[in-house]
Design a protein around this motif. Structure first.
Motif, PDB file in Angstrom:
ATOM      1  N   LEU A 180       0.856  -1.190   0.000  1.00 21.99           N
ATOM      2  CA  LEU A 180       0.000   0.000   0.000  1.00 21.99           C
ATOM      3  C   LEU A 180       0.892   1.241   0.000  1.00 21.99           C
ATOM      4  O   LEU A 180       0.563   2.260   0.589  1.00 21.99           O
ATOM      5  N   ALA A 181       2.034   1.121  -0.663  1.00 23.49           N
ATOM      6  CA  ALA A 181       2.974   2.240  -0.689  1.00 23.49           C
ATOM      7  C   ALA A 181       2.417   3.411  -1.497  1.00 23.49           C
ATOM      8  O   ALA A 181       2.775   4.558  -1.252  1.00 23.49           O
ATOM      9  N   PHE A 182       1.561   3.090  -2.459  1.00 20.20           N
ATOM     10  CA  PHE A 182       0.974   4.136  -3.303  1.00 20.20           C
ATOM     11  C   PHE A 182      -0.542   4.005  -3.230  1.00 20.20           C
ATOM     12  O   PHE A 182      -1.170   3.436  -4.132  1.00 20.20           O
ATOM     13  N   ASP A 242     -12.840  11.003  -4.189  1.00 21.73           N
ATOM     14  CA  ASP A 242     -12.378  11.221  -5.563  1.00 21.73           C
ATOM     15  C   ASP A 242     -12.455   9.955  -6.424  1.00 21.73           C
ATOM     16  O   ASP A 242     -12.218  10.017  -7.627  1.00 21.73           O
ATOM     17  N   ARG A 282      -3.618  10.529   3.178  1.00 22.71           N
ATOM     18  CA  ARG A 282      -3.232  11.404   2.081  1.00 22.71           C
ATOM     19  C   ARG A 282      -4.151  11.263   0.871  1.00 22.71           C
ATOM     20  O   ARG A 282      -3.847  11.770  -0.196  1.00 22.71           O
ATOM     21  N   THR A 283      -5.230  10.546   1.023  1.00 22.38           N
ATOM     22  CA  THR A 283      -6.098  10.377  -0.139  1.00 22.38           C
ATOM     23  C   THR A 283      -7.503  10.859   0.192  1.00 22.38           C
ATOM     24  O   THR A 283      -7.890  10.910   1.356  1.00 22.38           O
ATOM     25  N   ARG A 284      -8.234  11.198  -0.850  1.00 27.37           N
ATOM     26  CA  ARG A 284      -9.637  11.572  -0.671  1.00 27.37           C
ATOM     27  C   ARG A 284     -10.462  10.472  -1.335  1.00 27.37           C
ATOM     28  O   ARG A 284     -10.529  10.389  -2.569  1.00 27.37           O
ATOM     29  N   LEU A 326      -3.473   4.832   6.529  1.00 24.89           N
ATOM     30  CA  LEU A 326      -2.739   5.231   5.325  1.00 24.89           C
ATOM     31  C   LEU A 326      -3.700   5.697   4.227  1.00 24.89           C
ATOM     32  O   LEU A 326      -3.452   6.696   3.555  1.00 24.89           O
ATOM     33  N   GLN A 342      -3.002   5.893  -3.729  1.00 22.42           N
ATOM     34  CA  GLN A 342      -3.815   6.414  -4.829  1.00 22.42           C
ATOM     35  C   GLN A 342      -3.882   5.411  -5.982  1.00 22.42           C
ATOM     36  O   GLN A 342      -4.921   5.255  -6.622  1.00 22.42           O
ATOM     37  N   VAL A 343      -2.753   4.748  -6.243  1.00 27.91           N
ATOM     38  CA  VAL A 343      -2.711   3.766  -7.324  1.00 27.91           C
ATOM     39  C   VAL A 343      -3.626   2.591  -6.980  1.00 27.91           C
ATOM     40  O   VAL A 343      -4.407   2.111  -7.814  1.00 27.91           O
TER      41      VAL A 343
END
Lengths: 502, 82
Positions: free
Chosen positions: A234-236, A270, A265-267, A261, A238-239
């Motif tokens: 789950l390093a990225f 979206d 930093r994510t919405r 996590l 958003q991806v």
């Protein structure tokens, strides 16, 4: 007796060979293709003269090949030993030796692969390298000519060892949970039932398969004939979220740090996550603030709070989503065919509301610990699994967790034995004494703190200690904080008081 | 090509995840995830490092392996945003 996990998957492959099964990066494996891949593994293991009951270690991150290997070992009559892909070679070698594995199947690009071969030395463990680079993900590449037509797989002895999972443990005394095929089947069936999983579902799994929670996410989706989007980290975030949206996933499983996590930093708004109908959370208590934010961000998804342990195959209790408000803080009620009682140190039942040790009885409860009759007897007394977790039950039968009876640090959802970290640090020259404890961590819940008393002529610093740990411990076991002290706090009898170190 | 920016990024990773000051422990193109140098929380810390120490705000859509999974990739990303 009900069908094994293997035979359930084979049955899906016969009924719906074209149905999507595993989705990973740019690759899609159908049930028919998974069946072929499983057969190829069985053929390769038979060529290596694997015998019934032999253990096969797996060392690779989440990928379709892991699934084929795992079920292929079942098909060849063996037992799977999933190794923690984050561990170091010395620990992995010890586990392979301890469990007497005949075969090590793994990714030759794994950072510890070369060192592991050296560590295994002249042992007779046979290697089965499985490349998982991006251009070798097709079933044809995986089978590499070994996909002989295996029309029928032999029946599985449901009481035989199916999986051996290392939970934690010091290098001197590794602890491996023995799960039978029936343990795995029964717990899988119970989870499929309360999540109401069907072949229409598509789960997303970021949890490592070597971990009992990740293993249960995998097995439940395969048992239901559903498909599974496989992620290996789950390093990225958003991806990962974009993939979940693109694939129309209906379910997502996480531990508290996963959701911290994701929400950090994510919405979530979206992303088009309207198909997400359930989210599961286990692996320790999640802060109420995160639960609230998660529910606000995913109003259409049901949130299942759950509790479990590798020693019980995976799941022990779940909280029906409709009870989330009225039973806030509870981990719910036992899964199907499972009983939970709360007992005192003398094995007597405690009254409603009283705190005691959580004990479990049911078809998911392990056979015992591998090659450790003493630990098995301590954990399995009078037909009940002593979980080592403290808890209480309310008058409606809902269970609440109140802590651990056994000293254990939970980093993310990984259990870390303080002794294991102490052993690693104690082997560093200049360390006279060391004690390890937990400290609160915003993302992981807990992180590790080490307090060291140096030898008179030593001049260690924090970096040297962490660098030493990195050689012997998985990354998540490396202390986040290292402090030096003149002495460790002790009781009158000389026992280190860990709680005073935090 | 190694620049002061590359050195600063490499030093941060060496110090915080490999616990050494030996540059040979980390090649500029090494995958931070592939080599098991950082995990999910480590990547979050690297993003904070880029924002706080290198002064570049990392937009949500930029948090992808192509921008962040090696010293070279981070340096290239940071340079493109300055």
């Amino acid at each position: 007796m009900a069908a094994s996990l293997l035979h359930t998957v084979i049955d899906h492959a016969r009924r719906a060979p074209e149905a999507s099964c595993l989705l990973w990066q740019q690759t899609r494996w159908t049930y028919g293709e998974l069946n072929t891949a499983i057969a190829s593994v069985a053929v390769r293991l038979q060529r290596l003269q694997l015998r019934s009951g032999d253990r096969v270690a797996l060392l690779l991150r989440n990928c379709p090949q892991y699934v084929a290997l795992s079920y292929g070992v079942f098909a060849a009559g063996g037992a799977v030993v999933p190794l923690n892909a984050q561990e170091r070679a010395s620990v992995l070698a010890r586990q392979i030796e301890h469990s007497g594995c005949r075969v090590l199947a793994g990714d030759p690009h794994h950072p510890e692969w070369q060192r592991l071969q050296v560590a295994l030395g002249s042992s007779d463990v046979q290697l089965l390298p499985v490349a998982i680079t991006d251009d070798e993900t097709s079933v044809e590449a995986f089978c590499d000519g070994a996909a002989a037509a295996v029309a029928e797989f032999a029946a599985v002895d449901m009481h035989a060892l199916g999986m051996l999972i290392y939970t934690s443990g010091t290098t001197g005394r590794p602890k491996a949970v023995m799960l039978s095929h029936d343990n795995l089947r029964a717990n899988t069936a119970a989870i499929v039932q309360y999540l109401a999983l069907t072949s229409s579902d598509r789960g997303a799994c970021v949890l490592p398969f070597h971990f009992s929670y990740g293993n249960s996410v995998l097995n439940t989706h395969l048992a239901a004939g559903a498909s599974l989007l496989i992620e290996d980290n789950l390093a990225f975030p958003q991806v990962t979220l974009q993939r979940i949206a693109d694939h129309g996933c209906t379910g997502f499983a996480g531990v508290p740090s996963t959701f911290t996590l994701l929400l950090g930093r994510t919405r979530l708004h979206d992303y088009d996550l309207k198909k997400l109908r359930y989210v599961t959370q286990a692996g320790g208590p999640m802060p109420t603030s995160i639960t609230t934010r998660l529910r606000e961000a995913l109003p259409n998804a049901q949130l299942f709070v759950m509790y479990g342990q590798t020693e019980a195959a995976a799941r022990i209790t779940y909280l029906p989503p409709s009870m989330l408000e009225t039973k806030l803080g509870s981990v719910g009620v036992p899964v199907a065919d499972t009983q939970v009682t709360i007992r005192d140190a003398g094995d007597a039942l405690v009254s409603t509301g009283q705190v005691g040790e959580i004990c479990v009885r049911g078809p998911g409860v392990m056979l015992g610990y591998w090659a450790d009759a003493e630990a098995s007897q301590q954990a399995l007394r009078g037909g009940w699994l002593r979980t080592g977790d403290l808890g209480h039950m309310d008058s409606d039968g809902f269970i609440y967790i109140d802590g651990r009876a056994v000293e254990m640090i939970k980093v993310g959802a990984f259990r870390v034995s303080p002794q294991e970290v102490e052993e690693a640090i104690a082997s560093l020259s200049g360390v006279q004494e060391v004690a390890v404890t937990s400290q609160p961590d915003e993302v992981l819940g807990q992180s590790i703190k080490a307090v060291i008393v140096q030898a008179a002529d030593a001049s260690l610093d924090e970096r040297a200690v962490k660098a030493h740990c990195r050689q012997y411990l998985a990354t998540y076991k490396i202390p986040k904080t290292v402090e030096f002290a003149a002495a460790l706090p002790r009781t009158a009898s000389g026992k280190v008081q860990r709680f005073k170190l935090a | 090509m190694s620049t002061a920016l590359h050195d600063q990024i490499r030093s941060f990773i060496l110090e915080n995840y490999l616990f050494t000051n030996d540059p040979s422990a980390l090649a500029l193109d090494d995958s931070l995830l592939g080599r098991g140098i950082v995990d999910s929380t480590g990547m979050l810390e690297i993003i904070y490092f880029i924002e706080e120490q290198l002064g570049v705000k990392v937009a949500d859509q930029d948090m992808i392996p192509d921008n962040l999974d090696s010293v070279n990739r981070i340096a290239k990303y940071v340079q493109s945003k300055r």
